[in-house]
Design an enzyme around this catalytic site. Sequence first.
Site, short mmCIF file in Angstrom:
data_model
loop_
_atom_site.label_atom_id
_atom_site.label_comp_id
_atom_site.label_asym_id
_atom_site.label_seq_id
_atom_site.Cartn_x
_atom_site.Cartn_y
_atom_site.Cartn_z
N GLU A 186 6.73 -3.48 -6.70
CA GLU A 186 6.96 -4.73 -7.43
C GLU A 186 5.66 -5.32 -7.96
O GLU A 186 5.64 -5.89 -9.05
CB GLU A 186 7.68 -5.73 -6.49
CG GLU A 186 9.12 -5.33 -6.24
CD GLU A 186 9.73 -5.98 -5.02
OE1 GLU A 186 9.33 -5.62 -3.89
OE2 GLU A 186 10.61 -6.84 -5.17
N ARG B 73 5.25 -13.85 -8.69
CA ARG B 73 6.65 -13.55 -8.42
C ARG B 73 7.38 -14.88 -8.24
O ARG B 73 6.92 -15.74 -7.50
CB ARG B 73 6.77 -12.74 -7.14
CG ARG B 73 8.22 -12.56 -6.76
CD ARG B 73 8.35 -12.02 -5.37
NE ARG B 73 9.76 -11.86 -5.07
CZ ARG B 73 10.25 -11.98 -3.85
NH1 ARG B 73 9.47 -12.26 -2.84
NH2 ARG B 73 11.53 -11.80 -3.65
N ASN C 62 2.37 -13.49 -4.70
CA ASN C 62 3.74 -13.53 -4.22
C ASN C 62 3.76 -14.55 -3.07
O ASN C 62 3.34 -14.25 -1.95
CB ASN C 62 4.13 -12.13 -3.72
CG ASN C 62 5.56 -12.06 -3.26
OD1 ASN C 62 6.21 -13.09 -3.03
ND2 ASN C 62 6.05 -10.85 -3.11
N HIS D 5 16.03 -8.94 -6.38
CA HIS D 5 15.31 -7.65 -6.36
C HIS D 5 15.21 -7.04 -7.77
O HIS D 5 14.99 -5.83 -7.90
CB HIS D 5 16.03 -6.60 -5.47
CG HIS D 5 15.90 -6.83 -4.00
ND1 HIS D 5 16.92 -6.49 -3.13
CD2 HIS D 5 14.92 -7.36 -3.25
CE1 HIS D 5 16.56 -6.79 -1.90
NE2 HIS D 5 15.34 -7.33 -1.94
N ARG E 298 20.45 -10.24 7.83
CA ARG E 298 21.54 -10.89 7.08
C ARG E 298 22.81 -10.06 7.19
O ARG E 298 22.76 -8.83 7.13
CB ARG E 298 21.17 -11.01 5.60
CG ARG E 298 20.01 -11.95 5.32
CD ARG E 298 19.84 -12.13 3.81
NE ARG E 298 18.53 -12.63 3.48
CZ ARG E 298 17.72 -12.09 2.56
NH1 ARG E 298 18.10 -11.04 1.85
NH2 ARG E 298 16.54 -12.61 2.34
N HIS F 181 17.98 -0.54 -3.25
CA HIS F 181 16.73 -1.06 -2.68
C HIS F 181 17.02 -1.46 -1.23
O HIS F 181 17.74 -2.42 -0.97
CB HIS F 181 16.25 -2.28 -3.49
CG HIS F 181 15.03 -2.92 -2.90
ND1 HIS F 181 13.79 -2.86 -3.49
CD2 HIS F 181 14.86 -3.62 -1.76
CE1 HIS F 181 12.91 -3.50 -2.72
NE2 HIS F 181 13.54 -3.97 -1.67
P1 ADP Z 1 10.40 -5.72 2.96
O1 ADP Z 1 11.78 -5.91 2.40
O2 ADP Z 1 10.01 -6.77 3.95
O3 ADP Z 1 9.35 -5.41 1.92
P2 ADP Z 1 10.20 -2.89 3.59
O4 ADP Z 1 10.59 -2.45 2.22
O5 ADP Z 1 8.81 -2.61 4.05
O6 ADP Z 1 10.54 -4.41 3.86
O7 ADP Z 1 11.25 -2.18 4.60
C1 ADP Z 1 11.23 -2.44 5.97
C2 ADP Z 1 12.27 -1.55 6.63
O8 ADP Z 1 11.93 -0.17 6.40
C3 ADP Z 1 12.34 -1.73 8.15
O9 ADP Z 1 13.69 -1.76 8.58
C4 ADP Z 1 11.66 -0.49 8.65
O10 ADP Z 1 12.09 -0.09 9.94
C5 ADP Z 1 12.12 0.53 7.62
N1 ADP Z 1 11.33 1.75 7.72
C6 ADP Z 1 10.01 1.93 7.44
N2 ADP Z 1 9.65 3.20 7.77
C7 ADP Z 1 10.76 3.81 8.28
C8 ADP Z 1 11.04 5.12 8.80
N3 ADP Z 1 10.10 6.05 8.87
N4 ADP Z 1 12.30 5.38 9.24
C9 ADP Z 1 13.26 4.45 9.17
N5 ADP Z 1 13.06 3.21 8.70
C10 ADP Z 1 11.83 2.89 8.25
#
Ligand code: ADP
Length: 400
Positions: A382, A89, A10, A178, A239, A206
């Site tokens: 993914e 990806r 990726n 996504h 965003r 998502h």
């Molecule tokens: P990416 O799109 O970069 O893969 P992720 O799917 O890892 O990102 O999501 C990141 C988001 O998930 C961040 O806003 C993070 O704060 C949130 N997040 C992760 N754990 C928690 C939690 N326990 N409570 C609230 N938000 C969370």
Amino acid sequence: MDQQHLLIINAGSSSLKLTLATAPDYRILAAFLAERLGTDTPTLNQKAPQNASESLAAGSGHHEALEACLARLNDQGLLTRAPDAVGHRVVHGGEAFTDSALIDDQVTAAIDACSTLAPLHNPANLAGIRATQALYPDCPQVAVFDTAFHQSLPEAAYHYAVPRALYRDHGVRRYGFHGTSHRWILQQAAGWLEQPAEGTSIISAHLGNGCSVTAVRDGRSVDTSMGLTPLEGLVMGTRSGDVDPGLFDFLLRRGYGAEAIHDMLNRESGLLGLSGVSHDMRTLTEAAEDGHEQADLAVNVFCFRLARYIGAMMASLDRLDALVFTGGIGENSPLVRQRTLAHLGIFGLTLDGDSNRHPEPAEAAGIHASGTPPVLVIPTDEEQMIALDTHRLTTGRRSP
Ligand code: ADP
């Protein structure tokens, strides 16, 4: 040859994630993340099977990062010969790809042609493809597109109401992103519902740093919140999601340049712009609990916009088998799920408080009140979806 060793790649604009895994029974053998590529301080972090971190030479790019990962794999005895196949990806497949594709010169040229639609991402994805082709010229490679799943959108869902020449001459339409995650969620939800994916209708939310919601009708994507670019739709980490398109010329006439407006809406808006605190939902939740009003407002705008979009997605369905939350926020934030569902009672969607606070750590967990439509929490994966597609296209076998 049934059991394969696959590399899953990726490549972002300045990062590269690499996973070595088996297929079709998916086991992660090693995982790496290279960041700040092309800068003075690139780094390489190994996440599995051990944790290790090192600096790469200043200016190292995708090719150097890939070589460094492969050298580590070789040193650790994890990959001492070419992999059986490589899955990549790729962000934008335009209208050219409705499924993942075995990479040949034609496919590479089509990915290149889609760079006008994703000028930051597709060139990075191509750099990843070219780097692995140079290292493993005889190894089959597969491209898995973020957009392909949404090519089933009906015309009414993908056209903008702008002069038709923009679509004809510049490909201006809604593409959606996504798709790999939404497709994984469809499979897992169908498994939980114990019915075939082709007959399953869900709304999949998502919610990570980027956020999108998709309506899936009988296994096909029929509407999604992201559009020509990933900026449209939900409030995201940095965003804005939807704004009045009139904002552009409003700001242009007040002296903002196009580049500044682009950066503002992509990098300084969303949860970060609204809260003035952070783009990170976990940080915002803690700040809101400590009484920070702007953080609380940011979470409320995020949840209201999401609920509004879930309502809009209902217009594409004749039945809802499940509403699914996924991504870092969707999987981990009971507060976001609860505040979002608080707007959706009209559809009969109701949470069970305890299961929402502590969903079973499972492939799919129900968090709805008994007797109400299923609301599920499903971890996205993914990388595994890319591995299964790569296996399917390089062995001619359907993955389980
Ligand atoms: P990416 O799109 O970069 O893969 P992720 O799917 O890892 O990102 O999501 C990141 C988001 O998930 C961040 O806003 C993070 O704060 C949130 N997040 C992760 N754990 C928690 C939690 N326990 N409570 C609230 N938000 C969370």
